[in-house]
Design a protein around this motif. Structure first.
Motif, PDB file in Angstrom:
ATOM      1  N   ALA A  18       0.832  -1.215   0.000  1.00  0.00           N
ATOM      2  CA  ALA A  18       0.000   0.000   0.000  1.00  0.00           C
ATOM      3  C   ALA A  18       0.864   1.262   0.000  1.00  0.00           C
ATOM      4  CB  ALA A  18      -0.939  -0.007   1.202  1.00  0.00           C
ATOM      5  N   ILE A  19       1.917   1.266   0.797  1.00  0.00           N
ATOM      6  CA  ILE A  19       2.831   2.420   0.826  1.00  0.00           C
ATOM      7  C   ILE A  19       3.498   2.586  -0.534  1.00  0.00           C
ATOM      8  CG2 ILE A  19       4.998   3.283   1.829  1.00  0.00           C
ATOM      9  CD1 ILE A  19       4.027   1.965   4.506  1.00  0.00           C
ATOM     10  N   TYR A  20       3.939   1.492  -1.103  1.00  0.00           N
ATOM     11  CA  TYR A  20       4.565   1.533  -2.428  1.00  0.00           C
ATOM     12  C   TYR A  20       3.593   2.066  -3.481  1.00  0.00           C
ATOM     13  CZ  TYR A  20       6.924  -0.083  -6.649  1.00  0.00           C
ATOM     14  OH  TYR A  20       7.536  -0.141  -7.879  1.00  0.00           O
ATOM     15  N   ASN A  21       2.398   1.492  -3.509  1.00  0.00           N
ATOM     16  CA  ASN A  21       1.413   1.888  -4.510  1.00  0.00           C
ATOM     17  C   ASN A  21       1.023   3.358  -4.389  1.00  0.00           C
ATOM     18  OD1 ASN A  21       1.283  -0.538  -5.885  1.00  0.00           O
ATOM     19  ND2 ASN A  21      -0.426  -1.319  -4.683  1.00  0.00           N
ATOM     20  N   ALA A  22       1.040   3.878  -3.187  1.00  0.00           N
ATOM     21  CA  ALA A  22       0.678   5.289  -2.980  1.00  0.00           C
ATOM     22  C   ALA A  22       1.682   6.234  -3.630  1.00  0.00           C
ATOM     23  CB  ALA A  22       0.543   5.587  -1.490  1.00  0.00           C
ATOM     24  N   THR A  23       2.907   5.758  -3.898  1.00  0.00           N
ATOM     25  CA  THR A  23       3.923   6.613  -4.518  1.00  0.00           C
ATOM     26  C   THR A  23       3.810   6.648  -6.038  1.00  0.00           C
ATOM     27  OG1 THR A  23       5.638   4.897  -4.772  1.00  0.00           O
ATOM     28  CG2 THR A  23       5.541   6.078  -2.646  1.00  0.00           C
ATOM     29  N   ILE A  24       3.117   5.700  -6.622  1.00  0.00           N
ATOM     30  CA  ILE A  24       3.076   5.586  -8.085  1.00  0.00           C
ATOM     31  C   ILE A  24       2.481   6.825  -8.760  1.00  0.00           C
ATOM     32  CG2 ILE A  24       2.135   4.252 -10.025  1.00  0.00           C
ATOM     33  CD1 ILE A  24       2.513   1.724  -8.255  1.00  0.00           C
ATOM     34  N   PRO A  25       1.342   7.338  -8.331  1.00  0.00           N
ATOM     35  CA  PRO A  25       0.761   8.501  -9.035  1.00  0.00           C
ATOM     36  C   PRO A  25       1.647   9.746  -9.044  1.00  0.00           C
ATOM     37  CG  PRO A  25      -0.879   7.491  -7.594  1.00  0.00           C
ATOM     38  CD  PRO A  25       0.450   6.853  -7.280  1.00  0.00           C
ATOM     39  N   GLY A  26       2.494   9.922  -8.058  1.00  0.00           N
ATOM     40  CA  GLY A  26       3.356  11.102  -7.992  1.00  0.00           C
ATOM     41  C   GLY A  26       4.473  11.113  -9.007  1.00  0.00           C
ATOM     42  N   ARG A  27       4.790   9.951  -9.595  1.00  0.00           N
ATOM     43  CA  ARG A  27       5.814   9.835 -10.627  1.00  0.00           C
ATOM     44  C   ARG A  27       7.181  10.368 -10.198  1.00  0.00           C
ATOM     45  NH1 ARG A  27       2.173   6.656 -12.383  1.00  0.00           N
ATOM     46  NH2 ARG A  27       1.113   7.050 -14.368  1.00  0.00           N
ATOM     47  N   MET A  28       7.476  10.234  -8.901  1.00  0.00           N
ATOM     48  CA  MET A  28       8.765  10.707  -8.381  1.00  0.00           C
ATOM     49  C   MET A  28       9.654   9.569  -7.889  1.00  0.00           C
ATOM     50  SD  MET A  28       9.189  14.163  -8.045  1.00  0.00           S
ATOM     51  CE  MET A  28       9.993  14.524  -6.511  1.00  0.00           C
ATOM     52  N   THR A  30       9.023   5.699  -8.185  1.00  0.00           N
ATOM     53  CA  THR A  30       9.113   4.390  -8.808  1.00  0.00           C
ATOM     54  C   THR A  30       8.813   4.466 -10.298  1.00  0.00           C
ATOM     55  OG1 THR A  30       8.256   2.119  -8.800  1.00  0.00           O
ATOM     56  CG2 THR A  30       6.717   3.851  -8.183  1.00  0.00           C
ATOM     57  N   ALA A  31       9.341   3.519 -11.031  1.00  0.00           N
ATOM     58  CA  ALA A  31       9.081   3.444 -12.465  1.00  0.00           C
ATOM     59  C   ALA A  31       7.826   2.621 -12.768  1.00  0.00           C
ATOM     60  CB  ALA A  31      10.291   2.866 -13.191  1.00  0.00           C
ATOM     61  N   ASP A  32       7.215   2.034 -11.760  1.00  0.00           N
ATOM     62  CA  ASP A  32       5.930   1.376 -11.986  1.00  0.00           C
ATOM     63  C   ASP A  32       4.899   2.441 -12.342  1.00  0.00           C
ATOM     64  OD1 ASP A  32       6.042  -1.474 -11.765  1.00  0.00           O
ATOM     65  OD2 ASP A  32       6.508  -1.235  -9.639  1.00  0.00           O
ATOM     66  N   LEU A  33       4.029   2.111 -13.269  1.00  0.00           N
ATOM     67  CA  LEU A  33       3.011   3.060 -13.707  1.00  0.00           C
ATOM     68  C   LEU A  33       1.620   2.690 -13.196  1.00  0.00           C
ATOM     69  CD1 LEU A  33       4.250   3.495 -17.390  1.00  0.00           C
ATOM     70  CD2 LEU A  33       4.743   4.947 -15.404  1.00  0.00           C
ATOM     71  N   GLU A  34       1.466   1.445 -12.769  1.00  0.00           N
ATOM     72  CA  GLU A  34       0.190   0.942 -12.244  1.00  0.00           C
ATOM     73  C   GLU A  34       0.452   0.267 -10.898  1.00  0.00           C
ATOM     74  OE1 GLU A  34      -2.739   1.413 -13.713  1.00  0.00           O
ATOM     75  OE2 GLU A  34      -1.831   2.404 -15.460  1.00  0.00           O
ATOM     76  N   PRO A  35      -0.543   0.247 -10.030  1.00  0.00           N
ATOM     77  CA  PRO A  35      -0.362  -0.414  -8.730  1.00  0.00           C
ATOM     78  C   PRO A  35       0.010  -1.889  -8.884  1.00  0.00           C
ATOM     79  CG  PRO A  35      -2.363   0.906  -8.734  1.00  0.00           C
ATOM     80  CD  PRO A  35      -1.856   0.880 -10.153  1.00  0.00           C
ATOM     81  N   VAL A  36       0.776  -2.368  -7.923  1.00  0.00           N
ATOM     82  CA  VAL A  36       1.146  -3.784  -7.884  1.00  0.00           C
ATOM     83  C   VAL A  36       0.255  -4.483  -6.856  1.00  0.00           C
ATOM     84  CG1 VAL A  36       3.515  -3.300  -8.578  1.00  0.00           C
ATOM     85  CG2 VAL A  36       2.962  -3.476  -6.149  1.00  0.00           C
ATOM     86  N   SER A  37       0.145  -5.799  -6.968  1.00  0.00           N
ATOM     87  CA  SER A  37      -0.679  -6.556  -6.028  1.00  0.00           C
ATOM     88  C   SER A  37       0.191  -7.178  -4.944  1.00  0.00           C
ATOM     89  CB  SER A  37      -1.443  -7.663  -6.756  1.00  0.00           C
ATOM     90  OG  SER A  37      -0.538  -8.652  -7.222  1.00  0.00           O
ATOM     91  N   VAL A  38      -0.418  -7.482  -3.842  1.00  0.00           N
ATOM     92  CA  VAL A  38       0.293  -8.178  -2.766  1.00  0.00           C
ATOM     93  C   VAL A  38       0.802  -9.510  -3.295  1.00  0.00           C
ATOM     94  CG1 VAL A  38       0.035  -9.259  -0.501  1.00  0.00           C
ATOM     95  CG2 VAL A  38      -0.991  -7.011  -0.932  1.00  0.00           C
ATOM     96  N   GLU A  39      -0.031 -10.210  -4.035  1.00  0.00           N
ATOM     97  CA  GLU A  39       0.359 -11.513  -4.588  1.00  0.00           C
ATOM     98  C   GLU A  39       1.604 -11.393  -5.459  1.00  0.00           C
ATOM     99  OE1 GLU A  39       0.427 -15.483  -4.982  1.00  0.00           O
ATOM    100  OE2 GLU A  39      -1.004 -14.407  -3.710  1.00  0.00           O
ATOM    101  N   SER A  40       1.686 -10.349  -6.272  1.00  0.00           N
ATOM    102  CA  SER A  40       2.826 -10.185  -7.178  1.00  0.00           C
ATOM    103  C   SER A  40       4.119  -9.840  -6.432  1.00  0.00           C
ATOM    104  CB  SER A  40       2.532  -9.102  -8.220  1.00  0.00           C
ATOM    105  OG  SER A  40       2.561  -7.809  -7.636  1.00  0.00           O
ATOM    106  N   ARG A  41       4.016  -9.421  -5.183  1.00  0.00           N
ATOM    107  CA  ARG A  41       5.201  -9.034  -4.412  1.00  0.00           C
ATOM    108  C   ARG A  41       5.670 -10.110  -3.433  1.00  0.00           C
ATOM    109  NH1 ARG A  41       8.120  -5.239  -6.628  1.00  0.00           N
ATOM    110  NH2 ARG A  41       8.760  -4.407  -4.643  1.00  0.00           N
ATOM    111  N   LYS A  42       4.980 -11.246  -3.394  1.00  0.00           N
ATOM    112  CA  LYS A  42       5.368 -12.300  -2.448  1.00  0.00           C
ATOM    113  C   LYS A  42       6.748 -12.859  -2.743  1.00  0.00           C
ATOM    114  CE  LYS A  42       0.898 -13.754  -0.737  1.00  0.00           C
ATOM    115  NZ  LYS A  42      -0.127 -14.803  -0.730  1.00  0.00           N
TER     116      LYS A  42
END
Length: 166
Positions: A18-28, A30-42
């Protein structure tokens, strides 16, 4: 504000994401452009180990306010003493010294983890993060111009590094 740093547990992963995903819209940050899932980060979570490549969370009043990971650089054995640092802070806690506390802790712990070099990869327009690292003696070791495209804007990636006295 009393801060505690501890090893992350799998139960922390939803808040870490959740903390990671909250940084995505600011574009400052992370290079991710869309939120990631908990499952994808296991798998990423399980690649961290307390005595080699830790994933730490920082808490205040039993609430996670940020996290820091140390990850292997480039995946080749000769780089075993080099780690990449990533720091993510919950929006409501930015500007309160969390990043400084985390970075100082990582530098102090590095020798016990066998780390001699810490690297950071920071967007060139992320001045607050660059200033944080420079305050702790990191230096600019390289720049990759216009390698990231965020909302049709090309961005530089700055490579910063610090040798750790062991």
């Amino acid at each position: 504000m009393e801060l505690t740093i501890r090893e992350a547990t799998i139960e922390d992963l939803p808040e870490i994401v959740a903390i990671y995903n909250a940084t995505i819209p600011g574009r400052m940050v992370t290079a991710d452009l869309e939120p990631v899932s908990v499952e994808s980060r296991k798998e990423w979570f399980h690649q961290h180990t307390p005595n080699y490549r830790p994933l730490w969370v920082m808490e205040t009043e039993n609430k996670i306010c940020g996290w820091l990971s140390l990850e292997s650089f480039y995946g080749r054995p000769a780089y075993h003493a080099t780690a990449e640092v990533s720091i993510y802070i919950k929006d409501s806690f930015t500007g309160k010294g969390i990043g400084s506390t985390f970075l100082e802790y990582a530098i102090e712990q590095a020798p016990t983890l066998g780390i001699k070099t810490i690297l950071g990869f920071v967007f060139g327009h992320n001045r607050p993060s660059l200033q944080l690292f420079y305050r702790f003696g990191f230096e600019k070791w390289g720049e990759l111009p216009n390698v990231a495209e965020l909302d049709d804007v090309e961005r530089d990636l700055v490579i910063i590094g610090k040798r750790i006295d062991t």
